[in-house]
Design an enzyme around this catalytic site. Structure first.
Site, short mmCIF file in Angstrom:
data_model
loop_
_atom_site.label_atom_id
_atom_site.label_comp_id
_atom_site.label_asym_id
_atom_site.label_seq_id
_atom_site.Cartn_x
_atom_site.Cartn_y
_atom_site.Cartn_z
N CYS A 157 0.83 -1.23 0.00
CA CYS A 157 0.00 0.00 0.00
C CYS A 157 0.85 1.26 0.00
CB CYS A 157 -0.93 0.01 1.20
SG CYS A 157 -1.98 -1.44 1.27
N HIS A 209 -9.40 3.94 -0.90
CA HIS A 209 -8.03 3.40 -0.79
C HIS A 209 -7.74 2.44 -1.95
CE1 HIS A 209 -4.30 2.10 0.77
NE2 HIS A 209 -4.71 1.18 1.64
N1 COA Z 1 -16.42 2.02 4.60
C1 COA Z 1 -17.67 2.51 4.35
N2 COA Z 1 -18.59 1.84 3.64
C2 COA Z 1 -18.24 0.65 3.13
C3 COA Z 1 -16.97 0.10 3.32
C4 COA Z 1 -16.06 0.83 4.10
N3 COA Z 1 -14.84 0.34 4.34
N4 COA Z 1 -16.91 -1.10 2.69
C5 COA Z 1 -18.10 -1.29 2.10
N5 COA Z 1 -18.90 -0.23 2.39
C6 COA Z 1 -20.30 -0.07 1.98
C7 COA Z 1 -20.53 -0.41 0.52
O1 COA Z 1 -20.46 0.74 -0.28
C8 COA Z 1 -21.94 -0.95 0.56
O2 COA Z 1 -22.85 0.13 0.59
P1 COA Z 1 -24.25 0.04 -0.19
O3 COA Z 1 -24.97 -1.16 0.36
O4 COA Z 1 -24.90 1.36 0.10
O5 COA Z 1 -23.86 -0.15 -1.64
C9 COA Z 1 -22.02 -1.65 1.92
O6 COA Z 1 -21.03 -1.01 2.74
C10 COA Z 1 -21.77 -3.14 1.85
O7 COA Z 1 -20.59 -3.30 1.13
P2 COA Z 1 -20.03 -4.71 0.70
O8 COA Z 1 -19.70 -4.59 -0.76
O9 COA Z 1 -20.91 -5.81 1.13
O10 COA Z 1 -18.71 -4.75 1.54
P3 COA Z 1 -17.61 -5.80 1.32
O11 COA Z 1 -17.92 -6.99 2.15
O12 COA Z 1 -17.36 -6.02 -0.12
O13 COA Z 1 -16.33 -5.05 1.88
C11 COA Z 1 -14.71 -5.01 3.60
C12 COA Z 1 -16.18 -4.76 3.24
C13 COA Z 1 -14.52 -4.62 5.05
C14 COA Z 1 -14.37 -6.47 3.41
C15 COA Z 1 -13.85 -4.13 2.68
O14 COA Z 1 -14.23 -2.78 2.77
C16 COA Z 1 -12.38 -4.29 3.01
O15 COA Z 1 -11.76 -5.30 2.76
N6 COA Z 1 -11.76 -3.24 3.58
C17 COA Z 1 -10.35 -3.29 3.96
C18 COA Z 1 -9.48 -3.03 2.78
C19 COA Z 1 -8.03 -3.28 3.11
O16 COA Z 1 -7.68 -4.18 3.88
N7 COA Z 1 -7.15 -2.49 2.52
C20 COA Z 1 -5.73 -2.62 2.73
C21 COA Z 1 -5.35 -2.05 4.02
S1 COA Z 1 -3.74 -2.46 4.55
#
Ligand code: COA
Length: 386
Positions: free
Chosen positions: A85, A334
């Site tokens: 990242c 991100h």
């Molecule tokens: N912050 C705010 N909203 C979020 C979000 C976040 N991090 N992640 C998803 N949403 C929202 C989506 O837009 C969606 O909204 P909607 O229903 O209005 O369309 C809802 O929440 C559900 O999203 P969904 O697609 O089911 O989430 P997901 O399961 O695909 O993803 C995580 C959720 C936590 C798995 C994902 O955000 C993630 O992996 N984050 C971490 C990323 C990471 O590790 N980056 C590297 C860092 S070192």
């Protein structure tokens, strides 16, 4: 070594962008930066592309040559840079070195990632390649889980509260409401964060940065040339890079971001400033706890005091040390390889007085902290208005 200036910045749209390919995103950001700099794209001497894992997300590698071709500048040297990242931050430092060394006069640095064409499970698997795979990912530990361990450790060691973590997300989402480029324009409350779905205890959905498609770019040239010919410029006053163990379990204290601290010391020494001389900062808030650990490692507050510092409002827009005025990774989004370059975009817009409602009054010096994994690598850049 020559002094270096940023003379133009640009971003593509950020979000879940099914209609834009990896190359579309990169070219959009690159052309926006070139236009902002007021230079002819054909005059670019060299291209640096930051990207973490386009192969796992889209099947496409070999990004240097691909992006040079689609930008219409094939023939020039083009280098892809990877540091998880922190790929964008390392790309920026690579471009800086190319100009500082005298090797190139006009360098385009871009960062890009397209993360939403795969399922969340596949994305989690791709991101876990930034951990120590044999010791962490192989045993089922995801990035949210690694940061959950850091958060739990910080809470037990220093008494940091769940509410203090939530306040980081509330603040960054508040800032993102003022940033038209942010992925989420969503007002959050502490209760909203605490009621969001549990991802890895104690971290909830609203503690996590999202999956994002997007790109960002910056044009660099020697400061002396910028002063003679550029429309406007911002000086790169200091830059530092450092590493730590990738495996969290190998560290004496999981809450201390040693690579950030080392990179910051190097950047601050080069810029001739102390933490108190930094007016505002963009830090790597991939999870709420990461912002708290980052501001401690940067010396903005003492180790263990990041939660309280946040709760007291110091990091808010209008506070003594505004952090993540762009909305940060949490709310701006991100796209992992692009985030480090997008931090530079925010610094430049702030220092040029173009940040609109999220403007930091009187800002002369901004800092960007970008890190890979759980801070196995870090880059700190300090930009100054001259
Ligand atoms: N912050 C705010 N909203 C979020 C979000 C976040 N991090 N992640 C998803 N949403 C929202 C989506 O837009 C969606 O909204 P909607 O229903 O209005 O369309 C809802 O929440 C559900 O999203 P969904 O697609 O089911 O989430 P997901 O399961 O695909 O993803 C995580 C959720 C936590 C798995 C994902 O955000 C993630 O992996 N984050 C971490 C990323 C990471 O590790 N980056 C590297 C860092 S070192």
């Amino acid at each position: 070594m020559r002094e270096v200036a940023v003379i133009g910045v640009g971003m593509s749209q950020w979000g879940e962008l099914w209609r834009s390919s990896l190359r579309d995103l990169f070219v959009d950001a690159a052309l926006a930066a070139v236009k902002d700099a007021g230079v002819d794209v054909k005059k670019i001497d060299s291209l640096v592309v930051g990207c973490m894992t386009s192969g796992l997300f889209t099947g496409q590698e070999h990004l240097g040559a691909l992006m040079a071709d689609y930008l219409g500048v094939k023939g020039i040297p083009a280098t892809r840079v990877e540091s998880a990242c922190a790929s964008g931050g390392v790309a920026f430092r690579t471009g800086f070195l190319e100009v500082a060394s005298g090797m190139s006069d006009l360098v385009l640095v871009g960062g890009v990632e397209k993360m939403t064409d795969v399922s969340a499970d596949q994305a989690t698997r791709a991101l876990s390649a930034a951990s120590d795979f044999a010791y962490e990912a192989y045993n089922g530990i995801t990035f949210p889980a690694l940061y959950a361990m850091i958060a739990r450790s910080h809470m037990e060691r220093y008494g940091t509260t769940r509410e203090q973590l939530a306040l980081v997300a509330v603040k960054n989402h508040e800032n993102a409401l003022k940033n038209p480029k942010a992925q989420y324009h969503l007002k959050l409350s502490v209760e909203g964060v605490l009621k969001s779905v549990l991802v890895a205890d104690p971290l909830r959905l609203m503690d996590c940065s999202p999956l994002t498609d997007g790109a960002a770019a910056a044009v660099l040239c020697p400061l002396e040339k910028a002063k003679k010919g550029a429309k406007r410029w911002v000086k790169v006053a200091g830059i530092g890079q450092a590493t730590d163990t990738i495996a969290l379990s190998s560290r004496p204290d999981p809450t201390w971001f040693e690579a950030t601290s080392l990179a910051a010391q190097r950047a601050m020494r080069m810029a001739g400033v102390k933490p108190s001389g930094i007016d505002f900062a963009e830090v790597h808030d991939c999870f709420t706890i990461a912002e708290i650990c980052a501001i401690e490692a940067l010396g903005f507050c003492k180790p263990g005091e990041g939660g309280r510092f946040t709760e007291e409002g110091h990091t808010a827009l209008g506070g003594s040390k505004p952090i993540n005025t762009s909305g940060g990774l949490k709310a701006k989004g991100h796209p992992v390889g692009a985030s480090g370059v997008a931090q530079i975009v925010e610094l430049v817009e702030q220092l040029r007085g173009e940040a609109g409602d999220r403007k930091v009054k009187g800002a002369r010096r901004g800092l960007a902290q970008n890190m890979g994994g759980t801070c196995g690598s870090a880059v700190v850049s300090i930009l100054e208005k001259v």
